[in-house]
Design an enzyme around this catalytic site. Structure first.
Site, short mmCIF file in Angstrom:
data_model
loop_
_atom_site.label_atom_id
_atom_site.label_comp_id
_atom_site.label_asym_id
_atom_site.label_seq_id
_atom_site.Cartn_x
_atom_site.Cartn_y
_atom_site.Cartn_z
N TYR A 109 0.85 -1.21 0.00
CA TYR A 109 0.00 0.00 0.00
C TYR A 109 0.88 1.25 0.00
O TYR A 109 1.88 1.28 0.71
CB TYR A 109 -0.90 0.02 1.24
N GLU A 111 -0.60 4.87 -0.40
CA GLU A 111 -1.41 6.07 -0.64
C GLU A 111 -0.57 7.33 -0.49
O GLU A 111 0.26 7.43 0.42
CB GLU A 111 -2.58 6.15 0.36
N ASP A 264 -7.87 13.27 -24.61
CA ASP A 264 -7.88 11.87 -24.16
C ASP A 264 -7.24 11.09 -25.31
O ASP A 264 -7.88 10.77 -26.30
CB ASP A 264 -9.32 11.41 -23.91
N THR A 290 -4.89 5.80 -21.43
CA THR A 290 -4.66 4.47 -20.89
C THR A 290 -3.27 4.05 -21.39
O THR A 290 -2.68 4.72 -22.24
CB THR A 290 -5.68 3.45 -21.42
N LYS A 293 -3.33 0.29 -24.89
CA LYS A 293 -3.84 0.21 -26.26
C LYS A 293 -2.64 0.25 -27.21
O LYS A 293 -1.81 -0.65 -27.15
CB LYS A 293 -4.87 1.32 -26.49
N ARG A 299 -2.65 -2.56 -18.21
CA ARG A 299 -3.96 -1.88 -18.10
C ARG A 299 -3.84 -0.87 -16.97
O ARG A 299 -3.84 -1.23 -15.79
CB ARG A 299 -5.06 -2.88 -17.76
N1 DSN Z 1 -13.13 0.18 -24.35
C1 DSN Z 1 -12.23 1.07 -25.05
C2 DSN Z 1 -12.44 1.02 -26.52
O1 DSN Z 1 -12.69 -0.06 -27.00
O2 DSN Z 1 -12.31 2.01 -27.20
C3 DSN Z 1 -12.26 2.45 -24.53
O3 DSN Z 1 -12.21 2.45 -23.15
#
Ligand code: DSN
Length: 517
Positions: A109, A111, A264, A290, A293, A299
């Protein structure tokens, strides 16, 4: 060969061939030692376990302590190996990222921020989080005087919500691309009857849209609506849009209305890091992403925010950015608890990878593959929203092929090609999308190049032609479509035969990560 020596050789070879660039289509280790079985993992057990502990629940391998669960995980691994993964937001992360995710860092932990923790024992966690911060800035060529970064968000949705919570007052106004037009839920989605996203519940959301004819974002309309709505924050971000965003135009619109501009970049963050598309950092105040991707990390989520001078008044007074405390405190204690330190370590190593020449080549190939996919499908008569792509994905409008998104997605799934149904410009409801979204990040990680994409185009086309035949019998409803296939030996055979071809083709490409799970 003694048993221990045999196992050591096995594991040395397995580790070598886990590196996907060396991965042969037939693993010679398996050829020599036969099918992988639980004994084969003993060396990793010796590495990872304390030699003094014998409690089997604590130290037994998963395949021994929970073979039922392990069996399901292996089936998922096999599904990933045998299928063509074309969900634009997915990727196959690297072995080092997976290794970080299963370290002792998971136990701690922490924080608070580095060197300001609420619990003791965080000396090394601090080092790791600082490394992840530094590498995140380096990956996007940012100076620490100008940009701060928070690497603690659990993923993209919490990252976005932390920004809104930090810099927009409750019920403050937000504008994002509408979900049916390619935006994300967290950009404020609501319908006539329901506020779907918490962004639209706790903030006032006004969507902007794409031009229904061209498929491009209608910046003029956004400018007009922003003048009326006066948003506190405008989001330049997408989850299904195949063109580069005009950040300069977004900036002008934000400035005209005194709004913050947040990008984003979740979908495109790998492309941005590699410098193959324009960077949002040139124009935005805040950038979220994120990391799993196109970036191909764990993740997780990251928030970048500007520091230093925001503007200078006519009388020379400097107005400073004040995001740092607002955003950090919004992440914790505002919205989250303990950071996921194993994920933060994995961010650190993913950001290091993002600065390598191999990564740049990979991202270039992702775009080339998406463009080849687009041209291939167009040459076979399919309509592509906006007519092309500059990024990692395309949006195929299935209407001219006599289909909608749901049966197209379903037939591809039955043939072992994973994608998702998606609204296309002009669709009225997110529940009845007319298209499918196809992406190339995961296939490119497996090593597919343009000529391989031609083969993939052929597989997609053959699958969709089966769907057209089925639809002629079933009509448009998905339940009827599924039942028609289920009741037809001929359709089942066509799907089975095509699936076999696709799977044997897919299995010729390596997967990074662990060999068997
Ligand atoms: N679920 C993602 C997508 O497929 O674009 C976005 O969070």
């Amino acid at each position: 060969m003694s048993n221990i020596l045999a196992k050591t050789c096995y594991n040395t070879l397995t580790r070598k061939f886990n590196r996907f660039s060396l991965y042969p289509s037939v693993n010679p280790v398996q050829a020599v030692y036969g099918k992988i079985h639980s004994e084969s993992f003993d060396l990793s057990r010796q590495i990872h376990s304390s030699p003094t502990m014998s409690n089997s629940i604590l130290n037994g391998n998963l395949w021994e302590t929970d073979p039922e669960l392990f069996g399901i995980i292996k089936k998922e691994k096999e599904r990933q190996r045998a299928g063509l993964e074309m969900i634009a937001s997915e990727n196959f992360t690297s072995l080092p990222v997976l290794q970080c995710l299963s370290t002792c860092l998971h136990n701690k932990y922490s924080e608070g921020m580095p060197n300001q923790r609420y619990y003791g024992g965080n000396e090394y966690i601090d080092e790791i989080e600082i490394l992840a911060q530094q590498r995140s800035l380096e990956a996007y060529r940012l100076k620490s005087e100008d940009w701060g970064v928070n690497v603690q968000p659990y993923s993209g949705s919490p990252a976005n919500f932390a920004v809104y919570t930090g810099v927009v007052e409750p019920h403050g106004r937000i504008m994002g691309l509408d979900l049916p037009d390619g935006g994300h839920l967290t950009h404020g989605f609501f319908t006539a009857t329901k506020k779907i996203s918490a962004t639209s519940i706790f903030f006032e959301s006004m969507p902007y849209k794409v031009d229904a004819k061209t498929g491009y974002i209608d910046y003029d309309k956004l400018a007009e609506t922003a003048r009326l709505f006066k948003p506190r924050l405008i989001i330049a971000g997408i989850s299904c849009y195949s063109r580069c965003l005009d950040y300069k135009r977004f900036r002008q619109i934000a400035d005209e209305n005194g709004a913050y501009l947040m990008a984003d970049m979740a979908h495109i963050s790998g492309l941005v890091a590699a410098g193959v598309i324009p960077s949002p950092f040139d124009y935005c105040d805040i950038v979220t992403t994120t990391t799993h991707k196109t970036l191909r990390g764990p993740r997780a989520g990251v928030i970048f925010f500007r520091k230093g001078v925001r503007s200078v008044k006519a009388n020379g007074t400097k107005v400073m950015y004040d995001f740092e405390n607002k955003i950090n405190q919004s992440v914790f204690p505002g919205l989250q608890g303990g950071p996921h330190n194993h994920a933060i370590a994995a961010i650190a190593t993913a950001m290091k990878q993002a600065t390598t020449p191999e990564f740049v080549e990979y991202q270039k190939q992702v775009v080339k593959n998406a463009q080849r996919l687009c041209e291939g499908l167009k040459s076979r008569g399919y309509d592509i929203a906006t007519g092309g792509t500059e990024v990692h994905l395309i949006l195929v409008d299935m209407r001219s092929a006599g289909l909608t998104g749901a049966p197209a997605e379903r037939i591809l799934e039955l043939c072992s090609i994973a994608c998702n149904k998606n609204t296309v410009p002009g669709d009225k409801s997110a529940l009845h999308p007319s298209g499918i979204r196809l992406g190339t990040p995961a296939l490119t990680t497996r090593g597919l190049k343009e000529a391989d994409i031609d083969r993939v185009v052929d597989f997609i086309d053959k699958s969709l032609k089966i769907a057209q035949q089925v639809t002629k019998v079933s009509g448009p409803k998905l339940a009827d479509f599924n039942r028609t296939i289920e009741e037809s030996a001929e359709f089942k055979k066509q799907i089975h035969d095509l699936r076999e071809q696709i799977e044997s083709y897919s299995k010729t490409f390596p997967l990074p990560g662990f060999e068997a799970y």
